[in-house]
Design an enzyme around this catalytic site. Structure first.
Site, PDB file in Angstrom:
ATOM      1  N   ASP A  49       0.874  -1.164   0.000  1.00 13.56           N
ATOM      2  CA  ASP A  49       0.000   0.000   0.000  1.00 13.56           C
ATOM      3  C   ASP A  49       0.925   1.231   0.000  1.00 13.56           C
ATOM      4  OD1 ASP A  49      -2.424   1.592   0.690  1.00 13.56           O
ATOM      5  OD2 ASP A  49      -1.345   1.859   2.582  1.00 13.56           O
ATOM      6  N   ASP A  51      -0.067   5.129   0.923  1.00 12.78           N
ATOM      7  CA  ASP A  51      -0.227   6.135   1.980  1.00 12.78           C
ATOM      8  C   ASP A  51      -0.142   5.505   3.366  1.00 12.78           C
ATOM      9  OD1 ASP A  51      -0.727   8.444   0.334  1.00 12.78           O
ATOM     10  OD2 ASP A  51      -2.674   7.569  -0.149  1.00 12.78           O
TER      11      ASP A  51
HETATM   12  P1  TMP Z   1      -5.529   5.363   0.076  1.00 14.97           P
HETATM   13  O1  TMP Z   1      -4.603   6.465  -0.386  1.00 14.97           O
HETATM   14  O2  TMP Z   1      -5.257   4.888   1.484  1.00 14.97           O
HETATM   15  O3  TMP Z   1      -5.624   4.233  -0.892  1.00 14.97           O
HETATM   16  O4  TMP Z   1      -7.004   6.033   0.162  1.00 14.97           O
HETATM   17  C1  TMP Z   1      -7.344   7.196  -0.447  1.00 14.97           C
HETATM   18  C2  TMP Z   1      -7.763   8.245   0.557  1.00 14.97           C
HETATM   19  O5  TMP Z   1      -7.958   9.466  -0.190  1.00 14.97           O
HETATM   20  C3  TMP Z   1      -9.099   7.986   1.247  1.00 14.97           C
HETATM   21  O6  TMP Z   1      -8.946   7.988   2.658  1.00 14.97           O
HETATM   22  C4  TMP Z   1      -9.971   9.161   0.875  1.00 14.97           C
HETATM   23  C5  TMP Z   1      -9.007  10.199   0.381  1.00 14.97           C
HETATM   24  N1  TMP Z   1      -9.519  11.131  -0.629  1.00 14.97           N
HETATM   25  C6  TMP Z   1      -9.209  12.479  -0.489  1.00 14.97           C
HETATM   26  O7  TMP Z   1      -8.538  12.872   0.469  1.00 14.97           O
HETATM   27  N2  TMP Z   1      -9.664  13.345  -1.434  1.00 14.97           N
HETATM   28  C7  TMP Z   1     -10.410  12.945  -2.503  1.00 14.97           C
HETATM   29  O8  TMP Z   1     -10.797  13.780  -3.355  1.00 14.97           O
HETATM   30  C8  TMP Z   1     -10.722  11.545  -2.634  1.00 14.97           C
HETATM   31  C9  TMP Z   1     -11.545  11.064  -3.793  1.00 14.97           C
HETATM   32  C10 TMP Z   1     -10.239  10.676  -1.680  1.00 14.97           C
END
Ligand code: TMP
Length: 307
Positions: A49, A51
Site C-alpha cells: 500500500d 499512503d
Molecule cells: P488510500 O490512499 O489509502 O488508498 O485512500 C485514499 C484516501 O484518499 C481515502 O482515505 C480518501 C481520500 N480522498 C481524499 O482525500 N480526497 C479525494 O478527493 C478523494 C476522492 C479521496
C-alpha cells in the site's frame, strides 16, 4: 539467495526494535521466512500500500498528506470544492453504521465528483509537480534502501492505492530522486493533453474496491509485468512469483494479495493510530506489526533474510 541452513541463522533475524515491533507467532514467521528464502528471489514479489505504509503517518508534527490530499490545482475555487467533498464524504468513509453496499456507492460518488472537478478545473502536470514539492509527504526512512535492494534482486514491487498514480510517481521522483524499473503503481491514472488533465484511465479505484480491483489489474500482470502501461521494462512473469511480502497499514490491505494464489505470504502491518485498541487484531492479522510510525529498516532486514 542462500538457503537457511541452520536454526541459529534464523535466530539472528530481528526485524526491528522490540518496543516498536510485535510478532504474535514467531515460529510461524520463521518458517515462512525460511520457505521464501529457500525458494529464492525469482519466486518473490512485494505488494505494498502507499499512503501511511511506504509514507510516514506523521510529518513534521502533523498528519502526512495522502496523494489526493496534497493536490492543489492552482485554482482556489476548485480546491475549495474538493475540500467540501472531503468534509462531507470522509466521515462517511469511516462511519461504522453505513452498510457496505451503500458506502461503496458513496465512495464511487466521491471519487467520481472529485476526479470530475480535477478535469473541470484544468489540472496541469505543473500543478502536480508544485503540489508535491510543497507537500507534507515523506517516505519512511529505509524505503529507498528497500526499493534499491529489491531492484538489485529483480523483485517486482506492486504499489496498490486508491489515490492518484501520477502523483505517487511524482512523489517517488521528487522524494527519492530515482525511478525504479521494478516498481509498478496500480492506482487511478490520469490522461493529459497539452499539459492539462482530460480524463482518467480505466475503472476508478476507490477505498472499497481497491483490493477487488487489484485482482482485475493483477491478471495482466500475471502474463508480463509492464504490459499494463509499459512503465516497467522487466518482463519477468509475475505468475511464477508465488511468494509474497505484503505491506499495509489497514487489515483490509491483506486483500491486496487475494487471487494471486501464493504459496507463502509474509505480511507486515504498520499500526499508526489507535494502537491500544487495534494491536490485538493487527497482531492476529499480520505476521509482523510495526508501531509508532516505525522506519522501514526492519523490512529492509527482513528482505535480506528473504533473499
Ligand atoms: P488510500 O490512499 O489509502 O488508498 O485512500 C485514499 C484516501 O484518499 C481515502 O482515505 C480518501 C481520500 N480522498 C481524499 O482525500 N480526497 C479525494 O478527493 C478523494 C476522492 C479521496
Amino acid at each position: 539467495c542462500e538457503r537457511i541452513s541452520s536454526r541459529s541463522q534464523m535466530e539472528g533475524f530481528h526485524p526491528g526494535k522490540a518496543a516498536d515491533m510485535v510478532v504474535a507467532d514467531r515460529l510461524a514467521l520463521e518458517s515462512k521466512v525460511a520457505a521464501i528464502r529457500a525458494a529464492g528471489p525469482a519466486k518473490l514479489q512485494v505488494i505494498a500500500d502507499f499512503d501511511a505504509t511506504l509514507t510516514k503517518y506523521w510529518v513534521d508534527g502533523r498528519r502526512g498528506h495522502s496523494s489526493h490530499g496534497l493536490l492543489q490545482q492552482d485554482n482556489p475555487e476548485f480546491d475549495a470544492k474538493r475540500q467540501a467533498l472531503y468534509e462531507y464524504y470522509h466521515p462517511l468513509e469511516f462511519s461504522p453504521t453505513i452498510p457496505i453496499e451503500e458506502k461503496t456507492k458513496l465512495m464511487e460518488e466521491w471519487w467520481g465528483k472529485s476526479h470530475a472537478l480535477l478535469i473541470e478545473g484544468g489540472l496541469s502536470y505543473d500543478a502536480i509537480k508544485k503540489s508535491v514539492a510543497n507537500s507534507a509527504v515523506a517516505f519512511r526512512e529505509g524505503v529507498a534502501e528497500l526499493l534499491e535492494f529489491l531492484e538489485e534482486k529483480n523483485v517486482p514491487v506492486l504499489i496498490f492505492s486508491a489515490g492518484l498514480a501520477d502523483i505517487i510517481e511524482e512523489v517517488l521522483r521528487q522524494k527519492l530522486h530515482k525511478s525504479f524499473k521494478n516498481v509498478k503503481i496500480i492506482s487511478n491514472r490520469m490522461v493529459f493533453n497539452d499539459g492539462k488533465l482530460v480524463a482518467f484511465k480505466g475503472k476508478t479505484i476507490h477505498v472499497l474496491n481497491k483490493n477487488e480491483h487489484a485482482l482485475d489489474v493483477a491478471a495482466p500482470l500475471h502474463d508480463k509485468l509492464g504490459d499494463v502501461d509499459g512503465t516497467i521494462d522487466d518482463t519477468d512473469s509475475v505468475k511464477k512469483r508465488t511468494n509474497v511480502l505484503l505491506l499495509g497499514d489497514h487489515i483490509g490491505d491483506l486483500g491486496m494479495s487475494d487471487g494471486l494464489n501464493y504459496d507463502t505470504r509474509v505480511s507486515v502491518g504498520f499500526l499508526n493510530d489507535n494502537i491500544e485498541k487495534s494491536l490485538e487484531s493487527y497482531g492476529k492479522a499480520f505476521d509482523i506489526v510495526y508501531l509508532n510510525d516505525s522506519p522501514m529498516y526492519g523490512v529492509v532486514k527482513l528482505v535480506n533474510e528473504l533473499c
